[in-house]
Write a protein that holds these residues in place. Structure first.
Motif, PDB file in Angstrom:
ATOM      1  N   ALA A  82      -3.577   3.906   7.391  1.00 51.34           N
ATOM      2  CA  ALA A  82      -4.829   3.247   7.018  1.00 51.34           C
ATOM      3  C   ALA A  82      -4.541   2.371   5.808  1.00 51.34           C
ATOM      4  CB  ALA A  82      -5.899   4.281   6.680  1.00 51.34           C
ATOM      5  N   VAL A  83      -4.825   1.096   5.935  1.00 55.47           N
ATOM      6  CA  VAL A  83      -4.647   0.166   4.826  1.00 55.47           C
ATOM      7  C   VAL A  83      -6.034  -0.178   4.301  1.00 55.47           C
ATOM      8  CG1 VAL A  83      -3.765  -2.076   4.106  1.00 55.47           C
ATOM      9  CG2 VAL A  83      -2.510  -0.721   5.802  1.00 55.47           C
ATOM     10  N   VAL A  84      -6.205  -0.019   2.994  1.00 58.32           N
ATOM     11  CA  VAL A  84      -7.499  -0.228   2.355  1.00 58.32           C
ATOM     12  C   VAL A  84      -7.370  -1.407   1.403  1.00 58.32           C
ATOM     13  CG1 VAL A  84      -9.310   0.850   0.968  1.00 58.32           C
ATOM     14  CG2 VAL A  84      -7.927   2.264   2.519  1.00 58.32           C
ATOM     15  N   SER A  85      -8.077  -2.494   1.720  1.00 58.63           N
ATOM     16  CA  SER A  85      -7.954  -3.706   0.912  1.00 58.63           C
ATOM     17  C   SER A  85      -9.117  -4.647   1.194  1.00 58.63           C
ATOM     18  CB  SER A  85      -6.647  -4.437   1.239  1.00 58.63           C
ATOM     19  OG  SER A  85      -6.543  -5.644   0.510  1.00 58.63           O
ATOM     20  N   ASP A  86      -9.482  -5.419   0.187  1.00 59.50           N
ATOM     21  CA  ASP A  86     -10.473  -6.475   0.369  1.00 59.50           C
ATOM     22  C   ASP A  86      -9.814  -7.854   0.417  1.00 59.50           C
ATOM     23  OD1 ASP A  86     -12.631  -4.769   0.519  1.00 59.50           O
ATOM     24  OD2 ASP A  86     -13.164  -4.950  -1.596  1.00 59.50           O
ATOM     25  N   LYS A  87      -8.511  -7.890   0.375  1.00 56.34           N
ATOM     26  CA  LYS A  87      -7.800  -9.168   0.384  1.00 56.34           C
ATOM     27  C   LYS A  87      -7.693  -9.677   1.820  1.00 56.34           C
ATOM     28  CE  LYS A  87      -5.150  -8.448  -3.807  1.00 56.34           C
ATOM     29  NZ  LYS A  87      -5.703  -9.578  -4.544  1.00 56.34           N
ATOM     30  N   GLU A  88      -8.228 -10.837   2.073  1.00 59.49           N
ATOM     31  CA  GLU A  88      -8.225 -11.401   3.426  1.00 59.49           C
ATOM     32  C   GLU A  88      -6.811 -11.641   3.942  1.00 59.49           C
ATOM     33  OE1 GLU A  88     -10.697 -11.804   5.660  1.00 59.49           O
ATOM     34  OE2 GLU A  88     -11.907 -10.720   4.196  1.00 59.49           O
ATOM     35  N   TRP A  89      -5.895 -12.078   3.071  1.00 60.31           N
ATOM     36  CA  TRP A  89      -4.533 -12.348   3.539  1.00 60.31           C
ATOM     37  C   TRP A  89      -3.859 -11.064   4.004  1.00 60.31           C
ATOM     38  CZ3 TRP A  89      -0.280 -10.104   1.367  1.00 60.31           C
ATOM     39  CH2 TRP A  89      -0.387  -9.622   0.059  1.00 60.31           C
ATOM     40  N   VAL A  90      -4.202  -9.923   3.388  1.00 59.65           N
ATOM     41  CA  VAL A  90      -3.634  -8.646   3.823  1.00 59.65           C
ATOM     42  C   VAL A  90      -4.126  -8.335   5.232  1.00 59.65           C
ATOM     43  CG1 VAL A  90      -3.658  -6.142   3.420  1.00 59.65           C
ATOM     44  CG2 VAL A  90      -3.320  -7.710   1.498  1.00 59.65           C
ATOM     45  N   LYS A  91      -5.410  -8.511   5.448  1.00 58.35           N
ATOM     46  CA  LYS A  91      -5.990  -8.230   6.765  1.00 58.35           C
ATOM     47  C   LYS A  91      -5.377  -9.127   7.837  1.00 58.35           C
ATOM     48  CE  LYS A  91     -10.274  -6.714   4.666  1.00 58.35           C
ATOM     49  NZ  LYS A  91     -11.690  -6.980   4.454  1.00 58.35           N
ATOM     50  N   HIS A  92      -5.253 -10.404   7.549  1.00 58.73           N
ATOM     51  CA  HIS A  92      -4.675 -11.346   8.525  1.00 58.73           C
ATOM     52  C   HIS A  92      -3.208 -11.005   8.815  1.00 58.73           C
ATOM     53  CE1 HIS A  92      -8.185 -13.844   8.748  1.00 58.73           C
ATOM     54  NE2 HIS A  92      -8.185 -14.042   7.448  1.00 58.73           N
ATOM     55  N   THR A  93      -2.467 -10.686   7.770  1.00 59.36           N
ATOM     56  CA  THR A  93      -1.055 -10.349   7.944  1.00 59.36           C
ATOM     57  C   THR A  93      -0.898  -9.091   8.794  1.00 59.36           C
ATOM     58  OG1 THR A  93      -0.500 -11.382   5.829  1.00 59.36           O
ATOM     59  CG2 THR A  93       1.103  -9.813   6.738  1.00 59.36           C
ATOM     60  N   PHE A 108      -9.332  -0.992   6.384  1.00 59.39           N
ATOM     61  CA  PHE A 108     -10.622  -0.659   5.791  1.00 59.39           C
ATOM     62  C   PHE A 108     -10.814  -1.480   4.521  1.00 59.39           C
ATOM     63  CE2 PHE A 108      -9.117   2.988   8.113  1.00 59.39           C
ATOM     64  CZ  PHE A 108     -10.246   3.487   8.752  1.00 59.39           C
ATOM     65  N   GLY A 109     -12.060  -1.712   4.143  1.00 57.15           N
ATOM     66  CA  GLY A 109     -12.368  -2.351   2.873  1.00 57.15           C
ATOM     67  C   GLY A 109     -12.254  -1.348   1.738  1.00 57.15           C
ATOM     68  N   ASP A 114     -13.223   6.509   1.660  1.00 56.32           N
ATOM     69  CA  ASP A 114     -13.490   7.830   2.236  1.00 56.32           C
ATOM     70  C   ASP A 114     -13.338   7.823   3.752  1.00 56.32           C
ATOM     71  OD1 ASP A 114     -13.905   9.063  -0.197  1.00 56.32           O
ATOM     72  OD2 ASP A 114     -16.070   8.730  -0.176  1.00 56.32           O
ATOM     73  N   GLN A 115     -13.797   6.756   4.400  1.00 60.75           N
ATOM     74  CA  GLN A 115     -13.631   6.643   5.846  1.00 60.75           C
ATOM     75  C   GLN A 115     -12.149   6.540   6.216  1.00 60.75           C
ATOM     76  OE1 GLN A 115     -15.930   5.005   3.970  1.00 60.75           O
ATOM     77  NE2 GLN A 115     -17.524   4.129   5.256  1.00 60.75           N
ATOM     78  N   ALA A 116     -11.372   5.815   5.413  1.00 64.25           N
ATOM     79  CA  ALA A 116      -9.936   5.674   5.665  1.00 64.25           C
ATOM     80  C   ALA A 116      -9.240   7.037   5.575  1.00 64.25           C
ATOM     81  CB  ALA A 116      -9.312   4.688   4.682  1.00 64.25           C
ATOM     82  N   ALA A 120      -7.393   8.816   8.754  1.00 63.83           N
ATOM     83  CA  ALA A 120      -5.964   9.138   8.690  1.00 63.83           C
ATOM     84  C   ALA A 120      -5.722  10.633   8.953  1.00 63.83           C
ATOM     85  CB  ALA A 120      -5.384   8.744   7.344  1.00 63.83           C
ATOM     86  N   ALA A 121      -6.652  11.470   8.562  1.00 63.89           N
ATOM     87  CA  ALA A 121      -6.479  12.915   8.696  1.00 63.89           C
ATOM     88  C   ALA A 121      -6.749  13.419  10.112  1.00 63.89           C
ATOM     89  CB  ALA A 121      -7.400  13.645   7.729  1.00 63.89           C
ATOM     90  N   GLN A 122      -7.431  12.641  10.931  1.00 67.52           N
ATOM     91  CA  GLN A 122      -7.797  13.095  12.282  1.00 67.52           C
ATOM     92  C   GLN A 122      -6.580  13.285  13.152  1.00 67.52           C
ATOM     93  OE1 GLN A 122     -10.510  10.186  13.819  1.00 67.52           O
ATOM     94  NE2 GLN A 122     -12.260  11.131  12.864  1.00 67.52           N
TER      95      GLN A 122
END
Length: 122
Positions: A82-93, A108-109, A114-116, A120-122
């Protein structure tokens, strides 16, 4: 800077990256990656902080060496990242390179940490 997050569900490793990541940062983090690879299943929540500024001296080379080394040695152990970031370039990459990531990958943003963790634990 790379720091291991302590408030993760059982079986999940949390990592937070911020500022500029140097080769020294990654070399200091290598024992944690080795432990993670030897744990059996790899479940990661990686938080990319708002102030993350990419790689500094030697960072990219050390990241590629550490990342690909772990990936090649423990490919089948990767279950969820799970990658948690608000950076658009991270999401696009990540969308472009998701085919290279073994196991499942979700983005995830920063407000969805908490959702991430739960995913990940599931």
């Amino acid at each position: 800077m790379i720091e291991v997050l302590q408030d993760m569900p059982a079986g999940v490793t949390g990592i937070r990256v911020s500022g500029r990541i140097s080769g020294d940062d990654l070399r200091a983090f290598q024992p944690t990656m080795e432990q993670l690879g030897n744990a059996g299943e790899i479940r990661i929540v990686e938080v990319i902080a708002a102030d993350y500024a990419g790689f500094g001296p030697g960072g990219l080379a050390a990241d590629l060496k550490l990342g690909f080394g772990t990936l090649l040695q423990h490919h089948s152990a990767f279950k969820r990242v799970a990658v948690v970031s608000d950076k658009e370039w991270v999401k696009h990459t990540l969308h472009a390179l998701a085919w290279m990531v073994p196991g499942e990958l979700a983005i995830f943003g920063l407000d969805e940490l908490d959702q991430a963790k739960h995913w990940a634990a599931q």
